[in-house]
Design a protein around this motif. Structure first.
Motif, PDB file in Angstrom:
ATOM      1  N   ARG A  27       0.849  -1.187   0.000  1.00  0.00           N
ATOM      2  CA  ARG A  27       0.000   0.000   0.000  1.00  0.00           C
ATOM      3  C   ARG A  27       0.886   1.238   0.000  1.00  0.00           C
ATOM      4  O   ARG A  27       1.595   1.500   0.968  1.00  0.00           O
ATOM      5  CB  ARG A  27      -0.895   0.018   1.237  1.00  0.00           C
ATOM      6  N   VAL A  28       0.849   1.983  -1.066  1.00  0.00           N
ATOM      7  CA  VAL A  28       1.607   3.233  -1.172  1.00  0.00           C
ATOM      8  C   VAL A  28       0.619   4.383  -1.038  1.00  0.00           C
ATOM      9  O   VAL A  28      -0.163   4.662  -1.951  1.00  0.00           O
ATOM     10  CB  VAL A  28       2.369   3.320  -2.511  1.00  0.00           C
ATOM     11  N   ARG A  29       0.644   5.041   0.093  1.00  0.00           N
ATOM     12  CA  ARG A  29      -0.279   6.167   0.324  1.00  0.00           C
ATOM     13  C   ARG A  29       0.312   7.480  -0.156  1.00  0.00           C
ATOM     14  O   ARG A  29      -0.412   8.394  -0.525  1.00  0.00           O
ATOM     15  CB  ARG A  29      -0.621   6.259   1.808  1.00  0.00           C
ATOM     16  N   GLN A  30       1.635   7.602  -0.094  1.00  0.00           N
ATOM     17  CA  GLN A  30       2.308   8.823  -0.521  1.00  0.00           C
ATOM     18  C   GLN A  30       3.556   8.419  -1.305  1.00  0.00           C
ATOM     19  O   GLN A  30       4.572   8.037  -0.717  1.00  0.00           O
ATOM     20  CB  GLN A  30       2.685   9.678   0.689  1.00  0.00           C
ATOM     21  N   PRO A  31       3.513   8.510  -2.631  1.00  0.00           N
ATOM     22  CA  PRO A  31       4.670   8.095  -3.428  1.00  0.00           C
ATOM     23  C   PRO A  31       5.784   9.136  -3.497  1.00  0.00           C
ATOM     24  O   PRO A  31       6.884   8.825  -3.940  1.00  0.00           O
ATOM     25  CB  PRO A  31       4.067   7.873  -4.813  1.00  0.00           C
ATOM     26  N   LEU A  32       5.501  10.361  -3.063  1.00  0.00           N
ATOM     27  CA  LEU A  32       6.482  11.441  -3.208  1.00  0.00           C
ATOM     28  C   LEU A  32       7.342  11.547  -1.956  1.00  0.00           C
ATOM     29  O   LEU A  32       7.175  12.442  -1.119  1.00  0.00           O
ATOM     30  CB  LEU A  32       5.766  12.763  -3.502  1.00  0.00           C
ATOM     31  N   LEU A  33       8.270  10.611  -1.829  1.00  0.00           N
ATOM     32  CA  LEU A  33       9.263  10.662  -0.766  1.00  0.00           C
ATOM     33  C   LEU A  33      10.510  11.358  -1.324  1.00  0.00           C
ATOM     34  O   LEU A  33      10.420  12.137  -2.268  1.00  0.00           O
ATOM     35  CB  LEU A  33       9.554   9.252  -0.264  1.00  0.00           C
ATOM     36  N   ARG A  34      11.670  11.096  -0.750  1.00  0.00           N
ATOM     37  CA  ARG A  34      12.875  11.769  -1.270  1.00  0.00           C
ATOM     38  C   ARG A  34      13.065  11.490  -2.752  1.00  0.00           C
ATOM     39  O   ARG A  34      13.448  12.359  -3.521  1.00  0.00           O
ATOM     40  CB  ARG A  34      14.103  11.321  -0.474  1.00  0.00           C
ATOM     41  N   TRP A  35      12.825  10.241  -3.128  1.00  0.00           N
ATOM     42  CA  TRP A  35      12.717   9.862  -4.527  1.00  0.00           C
ATOM     43  C   TRP A  35      11.357   9.196  -4.696  1.00  0.00           C
ATOM     44  O   TRP A  35      10.892   8.492  -3.791  1.00  0.00           O
ATOM     45  CB  TRP A  35      13.839   8.886  -4.921  1.00  0.00           C
ATOM     46  N   PRO A  36      10.688   9.389  -5.823  1.00  0.00           N
ATOM     47  CA  PRO A  36       9.350   8.817  -5.992  1.00  0.00           C
ATOM     48  C   PRO A  36       9.352   7.298  -5.843  1.00  0.00           C
ATOM     49  O   PRO A  36      10.257   6.615  -6.333  1.00  0.00           O
ATOM     50  CB  PRO A  36       8.975   9.233  -7.416  1.00  0.00           C
ATOM     51  N   VAL A  37       8.350   6.790  -5.165  1.00  0.00           N
ATOM     52  CA  VAL A  37       8.174   5.346  -5.055  1.00  0.00           C
ATOM     53  C   VAL A  37       7.712   4.818  -6.414  1.00  0.00           C
ATOM     54  O   VAL A  37       6.763   5.346  -7.001  1.00  0.00           O
ATOM     55  CB  VAL A  37       7.143   4.991  -3.969  1.00  0.00           C
ATOM     56  N   SER A  38       8.379   3.797  -6.902  1.00  0.00           N
ATOM     57  CA  SER A  38       8.066   3.263  -8.221  1.00  0.00           C
ATOM     58  C   SER A  38       6.633   2.737  -8.278  1.00  0.00           C
ATOM     59  O   SER A  38       6.201   1.990  -7.385  1.00  0.00           O
ATOM     60  CB  SER A  38       9.035   2.129  -8.571  1.00  0.00           C
ATOM     61  N   PRO A  39       5.889   3.081  -9.322  1.00  0.00           N
ATOM     62  CA  PRO A  39       4.526   2.537  -9.467  1.00  0.00           C
ATOM     63  C   PRO A  39       4.543   1.031  -9.690  1.00  0.00           C
ATOM     64  O   PRO A  39       3.511   0.366  -9.554  1.00  0.00           O
ATOM     65  CB  PRO A  39       3.978   3.284 -10.693  1.00  0.00           C
ATOM     66  N   GLU A  40       5.702   0.465 -10.039  1.00  0.00           N
ATOM     67  CA  GLU A  40       5.820  -0.977 -10.239  1.00  0.00           C
ATOM     68  C   GLU A  40       6.154  -1.730  -8.955  1.00  0.00           C
ATOM     69  O   GLU A  40       6.290  -2.955  -8.975  1.00  0.00           O
ATOM     70  CB  GLU A  40       6.904  -1.291 -11.277  1.00  0.00           C
ATOM     71  N   LEU A  41       6.277  -1.004  -7.826  1.00  0.00           N
ATOM     72  CA  LEU A  41       6.712  -1.661  -6.598  1.00  0.00           C
ATOM     73  C   LEU A  41       5.772  -2.796  -6.194  1.00  0.00           C
ATOM     74  O   LEU A  41       6.220  -3.886  -5.830  1.00  0.00           O
ATOM     75  CB  LEU A  41       6.831  -0.640  -5.457  1.00  0.00           C
TER      76      LEU A  41
END
Length: 269
Positions: A27-41
């Motif tokens: 569950r990715v609630r906020q993908p905009l961390l220091r580097w974007p969380v990959s949508p393929e995660l």
């Protein structure tokens, strides 16, 4: 920022709770961390088993058969292992669900990271890192070879992850005090005998902090929610103007490499 002992404390806390478990959801609630969380995660991680929770410097590595989730706690991040149905808070940005429990990344400042890599040790964030300070590779001989001719301050060099990984500001100050070396001394002007003492003190100060659960920082708590207690034993860090525990002279504070440095003008030279 959580330093190596805090990250190692987190690793030791979560490893026995998640190793061997199968990832059932991400569950990715906020993908905009220091580097974007990959949508393929989610696609990469779901269905994989957590084989090992390792650490490289200040990065946590969740190894699976197909790759690795690289986690960094940033300035204020922390990890918890919770029941999967635990309601998420405002700053709970990522859950790795493992059946009835989940690994949750909490990061108010969003300076942390969650990155997927099929070859983690070749990832740009890890490929150029120096040896682990607690490893057999971190020796006086290694330091002497790497510091030869260097005019930069030894404290700045100790905090360079290309020289040695994971020695942050707090522990660099403490190790240099224990070794009797002024933080502003040129790295290339320190003899082998003193480098032997320094490598030993780096190992000892980090190991003591790990054994006691990490330094208490404003934004850090251990995995079980209790703070670390090593901060009570700090000899110089954060003690400007207070008496040196060795000689009684006042601890001084200077700026090196944009970071506060603390030292005793009598005991360190």
């Amino acid at each position: 920022m959580p330093e190596l002992p805090e990250v190692e404390t987190s690793r030791r806390g979560i490893a026995p709770l998640i190793e061997g478990l199968l990832v059932s959801a991400v569950r990715v609630r906020q993908p905009l961390l220091r580097w974007p969380v990959s949508p393929e995660l989610e696609q990469e991680l779901v269905g994989q088993r957590i084989l090992e929770v390792a650490r490289r410097g200040k990065y946590l590595l969740l190894h699976t058969a197909s790759g690795c989730l690289i986690l960094h706690l940033g300035m204020s991040g922390s990890l918890r292992v919770l029941p999967t149905d635990t309601p998420a808070g405002k700053h709970d940005h990522l859950d790795v669900c493992l059946g009835e429990r989940c690994l949750r990344l909490h990061d108010p400042r969003r300076f942390g990271a969650a990155l997927w890599s099929s070859e983690p040790l070749r990832h740009p964030l890890l490929a150029g890192l120096g040896p682990e300070p607690l490893s057999d590779a971190f020796t006086a001989e290694y330091l002497q070879a790497r510091l030869k001719g260097r005019s930069a301050a030894i404290k700045t060099l100790l905090m360079d992850s290309r020289l040695v990984v994971g020695v942050g500001n707090i522990y660099a100050n403490e190790a240099l005090f224990a070794a009797g070396i002024h933080p502003n001394r040129a790295g290339g002007r320190i003899g082998k005998a003193r480098l032997q003492r320094l490598s030993l003190e780096v190992k000892q100060v980090l190991q003591r902090a790990i054994d006691q659960g990490g330094t208490t920082l404003r934004d850090f708590s251990r995995v079980d929610g209790r703070p670390g207690y090593f901060a009570q034993e700090l000899k110089v860090y954060g003690r400007a103007g207070q008496p040196c525990p060795g000689c009684g002279q006042g601890i001084r504070q200077i700026r090196l490499g944009q970071r506060s440095s603390y030292y005793c003008p009598h005991c360190q030279h």
